[in-house]
Design an enzyme around this catalytic site. Sequence first.
Site, mmCIF file in Angstrom:
data_model
loop_
_atom_site.group_PDB
_atom_site.id
_atom_site.type_symbol
_atom_site.label_atom_id
_atom_site.label_comp_id
_atom_site.label_asym_id
_atom_site.label_seq_id
_atom_site.Cartn_x
_atom_site.Cartn_y
_atom_site.Cartn_z
ATOM 1 N N GLU A 1 10.531 5.901 4.217
ATOM 2 C CA GLU A 1 9.425 6.321 3.354
ATOM 3 C C GLU A 1 9.394 7.847 3.273
ATOM 4 O OE1 GLU A 1 5.925 4.251 5.224
ATOM 5 O OE2 GLU A 1 7.578 3.319 6.262
ATOM 6 N N ASP B 1 9.034 3.956 14.304
ATOM 7 C CA ASP B 1 7.942 4.002 13.316
ATOM 8 C C ASP B 1 7.452 5.456 13.333
ATOM 9 O OD1 ASP B 1 5.998 3.412 11.498
ATOM 10 O OD2 ASP B 1 4.799 2.134 12.819
ATOM 11 N N HIS C 1 -2.239 4.451 4.531
ATOM 12 C CA HIS C 1 -1.741 4.159 3.176
ATOM 13 C C HIS C 1 -2.861 4.117 2.122
ATOM 14 C CE1 HIS C 1 2.072 3.693 5.000
ATOM 15 N NE2 HIS C 1 2.030 2.416 5.307
ATOM 16 N N HIS D 1 7.108 1.866 -0.576
ATOM 17 C CA HIS D 1 7.227 1.219 0.732
ATOM 18 C C HIS D 1 8.239 0.068 0.705
ATOM 19 C CE1 HIS D 1 6.195 0.290 4.779
ATOM 20 N NE2 HIS D 1 5.122 1.041 4.792
ATOM 21 N N ARG E 1 -0.795 7.912 7.789
ATOM 22 C CA ARG E 1 -2.138 7.929 8.389
ATOM 23 C C ARG E 1 -2.845 9.280 8.287
ATOM 24 N NH1 ARG E 1 1.424 4.710 11.022
ATOM 25 N NH2 ARG E 1 0.657 2.607 11.461
#
Length: 362
Positions: free
Chosen positions: A327, A262, A119, A190, A94
């Site tokens: 990631e 996350d 993304h 991803h 982000r």
Amino acid sequence: MLTHLPQHAIASHQSMTVDMAVDGLPAKLITLVNQQGMSVTLMDIGATWLSCCVPVIVDHQTQYREVLLGVSTLNDFYQQQAYLGATVGRYANRIAVGKFSLDGEDYQLSINQKGNCLHGGESGFNHRRWQMQQVNATEAQFSLLSADGDMGFPGNLQVIVTYTLTENNELAIRYSAETDKPTVVNLTNHGYFNLLGADSDKDCLSHQLMINADHYLPTDSSGIPLGKFKTVEATSFDFREPKLINQDWLADSDQQQAQGYDHSFVLRSDVRRATTACATIVAADNSLTMDVLTTKPAMQLYTGNFLAGCPNRIGGEYANYSGFALETQFLPDSPNHPEWPDNDSILRPSEHYHHLTCYRFR
Ligand code: BGC
């Protein structure tokens, strides 16, 4: 070696190259196969990693296990919003309110999630048709020109992503990029993994995980960093010694607001040379281990907290926590945090963006 390809991989080959993509042409797929029988299927749309079948010994017999979550139709590829296996850019993760400044110029990016740029914005690299070229049986190269102003990012950016399957059952992904104006770049893959089998119906929370990171980055409820690194010591984010993902599950407010992990981890400097694993993950039954090696400074652990409803490749849907993503990247929102060490995502015309991430299965 192609005889080792599982039925679903052959089926998706057939269907995905017949259906039309949004540009009116079918997708192109390539399968890399090594002498161990490991196979990796890649697609030109999104420079996407579609399938990863790894040899696993079960009861003294070699089986080929699909460990990468994926879809089997182009329609499902467009429908899912999880970025399954796609190459993500121009800026993975982000950027707060889609704004950043560079050399005194303010830029407004495409906003596509909760008021932020996620993304790469509304039409990221994950939906683009890349030029795909098979170099040999174990290597394929993808290139993309992202025009000046694409999704609000400055500079014509020429990107090359090379996938190489080695005889050690590693998939090495090399990213390189050049620009003609100062810009920001943050490229990642991803892929979501489940080492027990992508379509096994087992969630990923029983995997054992080690991450070589002393700090993580707390965020607000929309995933935007609050600003300061936090030590993992005495938190549920301490993966320095291997532990089950669900050991400290939802144990604190940082995890609770994201419905799981996350979050980005700040990788130790000694693991950023892609020679030592920055993360190692082991299937609950010990049947398979995956190491992640990278030159990048950070890694987002995403435990698939919002995967429910995402189509799978066997005609059903994934559930939350069906797979995890690791990631490798610059920290989220790093263009707005010049104070963070080793996270300078700015690329200038005289420079070359070059990074490597390797997924090794053993
Ligand atoms: C983000 C998640 C998001 C997922 C799919 C991850 O990289 O951190 O918040 O749901 O991508 O878009």
